[in-house]
Design an enzyme around this catalytic site. Sequence first.
Site, PDB file in Angstrom:
ATOM      1  N   MET A 184     -39.388  34.200   1.573  1.00 45.56           N
ATOM      2  CA  MET A 184     -38.752  33.189   2.415  1.00 45.56           C
ATOM      3  C   MET A 184     -37.376  33.626   2.892  1.00 45.56           C
ATOM      4  O   MET A 184     -36.388  32.939   2.685  1.00 45.56           O
ATOM      5  CB  MET A 184     -38.679  31.858   1.657  1.00 45.56           C
ATOM      6  CG  MET A 184     -40.018  31.362   1.178  1.00 45.56           C
ATOM      7  SD  MET A 184     -41.277  31.352   2.473  1.00 45.56           S
ATOM      8  CE  MET A 184     -40.910  29.804   3.250  1.00 45.56           C
ATOM      9  N   GLU A 225     -55.885  32.032   2.524  1.00 45.07           N
ATOM     10  CA  GLU A 225     -54.871  33.103   2.463  1.00 45.07           C
ATOM     11  C   GLU A 225     -55.297  34.154   1.448  1.00 45.07           C
ATOM     12  O   GLU A 225     -55.220  35.371   1.684  1.00 45.07           O
ATOM     13  CB  GLU A 225     -53.506  32.530   2.087  1.00 45.07           C
ATOM     14  CG  GLU A 225     -52.944  31.585   3.124  1.00 45.07           C
ATOM     15  CD  GLU A 225     -51.605  31.004   2.711  1.00 45.07           C
ATOM     16  OE1 GLU A 225     -50.857  31.670   1.958  1.00 45.07           O
ATOM     17  OE2 GLU A 225     -51.292  29.887   3.163  1.00 45.07           O
ATOM     18  N   ASP A 268     -42.328  35.502  13.146  1.00 43.06           N
ATOM     19  CA  ASP A 268     -43.697  34.944  13.217  1.00 43.06           C
ATOM     20  C   ASP A 268     -44.373  35.230  14.547  1.00 43.06           C
ATOM     21  O   ASP A 268     -45.107  34.396  15.062  1.00 43.06           O
ATOM     22  CB  ASP A 268     -43.661  33.422  12.988  1.00 43.06           C
ATOM     23  CG  ASP A 268     -43.144  33.066  11.595  1.00 43.06           C
ATOM     24  OD1 ASP A 268     -42.618  31.951  11.434  1.00 43.06           O
ATOM     25  OD2 ASP A 268     -43.257  33.911  10.694  1.00 43.06           O
ATOM     26  N   HIS A 280     -48.609  33.956   7.490  1.00 40.56           N
ATOM     27  CA  HIS A 280     -47.963  32.726   7.971  1.00 40.56           C
ATOM     28  C   HIS A 280     -49.013  31.612   7.983  1.00 40.56           C
ATOM     29  O   HIS A 280     -50.088  31.800   8.569  1.00 40.56           O
ATOM     30  CB  HIS A 280     -47.386  32.942   9.372  1.00 40.56           C
ATOM     31  CG  HIS A 280     -46.730  31.718   9.914  1.00 40.56           C
ATOM     32  ND1 HIS A 280     -45.462  31.311   9.530  1.00 40.56           N
ATOM     33  CD2 HIS A 280     -47.168  30.785  10.803  1.00 40.56           C
ATOM     34  CE1 HIS A 280     -45.161  30.190  10.162  1.00 40.56           C
ATOM     35  NE2 HIS A 280     -46.175  29.858  10.935  1.00 40.56           N
TER      36      HIS A 280
HETATM   37  C1  GRF Z   1     -47.978  30.167   1.312  1.00 35.75           C
HETATM   38  O1  GRF Z   1     -48.248  28.978   2.006  1.00 35.75           O
HETATM   39  C2  GRF Z   1     -47.850  31.288   2.321  1.00 35.75           C
HETATM   40  O2  GRF Z   1     -48.590  31.033   3.493  1.00 35.75           O
HETATM   41  C3  GRF Z   1     -46.402  31.281   2.647  1.00 35.75           C
HETATM   42  O3  GRF Z   1     -45.768  31.026   1.412  1.00 35.75           O
HETATM   43  C4  GRF Z   1     -46.592  30.097   0.674  1.00 35.75           C
HETATM   44  C5  GRF Z   1     -46.576  30.426  -0.797  1.00 35.75           C
HETATM   45  O4  GRF Z   1     -47.167  31.690  -0.945  1.00 35.75           O
HETATM   46  N1  GRF Z   1     -46.018  32.522   3.242  1.00 35.75           N
HETATM   47  P1  GRF Z   1     -47.290  32.377  -2.417  1.00 35.75           P
HETATM   48  O5  GRF Z   1     -48.103  31.431  -3.282  1.00 35.75           O
HETATM   49  O6  GRF Z   1     -45.882  32.522  -2.974  1.00 35.75           O
HETATM   50  O7  GRF Z   1     -47.992  33.671  -2.168  1.00 35.75           O
END
Ligand code: GRF
Length: 192
Positions: A93, A177, A148, A112
């Site tokens: 993030m 995912e 993105d 994403h």
């Molecule tokens: C997920 O929704 C992913 O799409 C976004 O971060 C969220 C958590 O991902 N990028 P993770 O469980 O930490 O892999």
Amino acid sequence: KNIVILISGGGSNMAAIVRAAQREGWQDRFGARVAAVVSNKAAAGGLAFAREQGIAAEVVDHKAFGSREAFDEALAAVIDRHQPALVVLAGFMRILTPGFVARYEGRLVNIHPSLLPAFPGLHTHQRAIDAGCRVAGVTVHQVTAELDHGPILAQAVVPVLPDDTADTLAARVLTQEHVIYPQAVASLLQKR
Ligand code: GRF
């Protein structure tokens, strides 16, 4: 071919990739391995999982740096120790500087939780619900300087149900995912 995975939280996508590599024998089949997991958050749950798997797990705390550029430099120094063929952003993030992206462009991917180009940015599930979307989903894409927006590598679609909340939709997307990210990473590394 070393894979370095960057996380900020639970790291469920990282874990899915690690498990796929083990289960599908990526090392034997195409010389690929997850060499390190790096997080900007010391509390990231995914670090414990990586350590349990015997994978180097390192923290570069963005709060310890005075600028975005200084953090990205420190992050790149840690990543480069593993000489990555591929850098995988998985629930990472942080917005990366153009300099960092340029350093890894062509071997930097992200996941994403929307069907890009729809809903770049945050709160994608609530926005899809608010827009009355009948489907939602997830995109794996190459990372470019524009957030993105890089070339799309893989997508998966899920239905949006009438009683969905952002959380119920997020959970449905997350299961997809965990299917498409390992597949996209494997196919990228088989081509290299
Ligand atoms: C997920 O929704 C992913 O799409 C976004 O971060 C969220 C958590 O991902 N990028 P993770 O469980 O930490 O892999």
